[in-house]
Write an enzyme that holds these catalytic residues in place. Structure first.
Site, PDB file in Angstrom:
ATOM      1  N   CYS A 100      50.108   0.020  33.286  1.00  0.00           N
ATOM      2  CA  CYS A 100      48.898   0.592  32.678  1.00  0.00           C
ATOM      3  C   CYS A 100      49.160   2.055  32.277  1.00  0.00           C
ATOM      4  O   CYS A 100      50.159   2.648  32.680  1.00  0.00           O
ATOM      5  CB  CYS A 100      47.732   0.518  33.668  1.00  0.00           C
ATOM      6  SG  CYS A 100      47.916   1.617  35.082  1.00  0.00           S
ATOM      7  N   CYS A 158      49.950   4.319  35.197  1.00  0.00           N
ATOM      8  CA  CYS A 158      51.297   4.115  35.738  1.00  0.00           C
ATOM      9  C   CYS A 158      52.332   4.820  34.863  1.00  0.00           C
ATOM     10  O   CYS A 158      53.282   5.423  35.364  1.00  0.00           O
ATOM     11  CB  CYS A 158      51.619   2.626  35.805  1.00  0.00           C
ATOM     12  SG  CYS A 158      50.496   1.683  36.851  1.00  0.00           S
TER      13      CYS A 158
END
Length: 77
Positions: A10, A13
């Protein structure tokens, strides 16, 4: 020394991975390996229930938030 970014890929991240790479570069550390673990089964093996998370030498430093570059640098010194 190994840094592992735990997360499914994501944006949070990815930001954490960028911060980790920047921290390593700013400290001039050349012997640190940065890995990204995307497999949710392997992520839960660390006891992490929310991502992103960062692991330094098999120790979970934080989960569920994005530490800034300075905080990461503190773990690497």
């Amino acid at each position: 020394m190994t840094i592992k970014i735990l997360g499914t890929g994501c944006p949070n991240c990815q930001t954490l991975e960028k911060n980790a790479k920047k921290a390593v570069a700013e400290l001039g550390l050349e012997d640190i390996q940065i890995e990204h673990e995307y497999d949710i089964a392997k992520i839960t093996e660390y006891g992490v229930m929310s991502t992103p998370a960062i692991v330094v030498d098999d120790q979970v430093k934080t989960a569920g938030r994005i530490p800034d570059v300075e905080e990461i640098k503190g773990w690497l010194k």
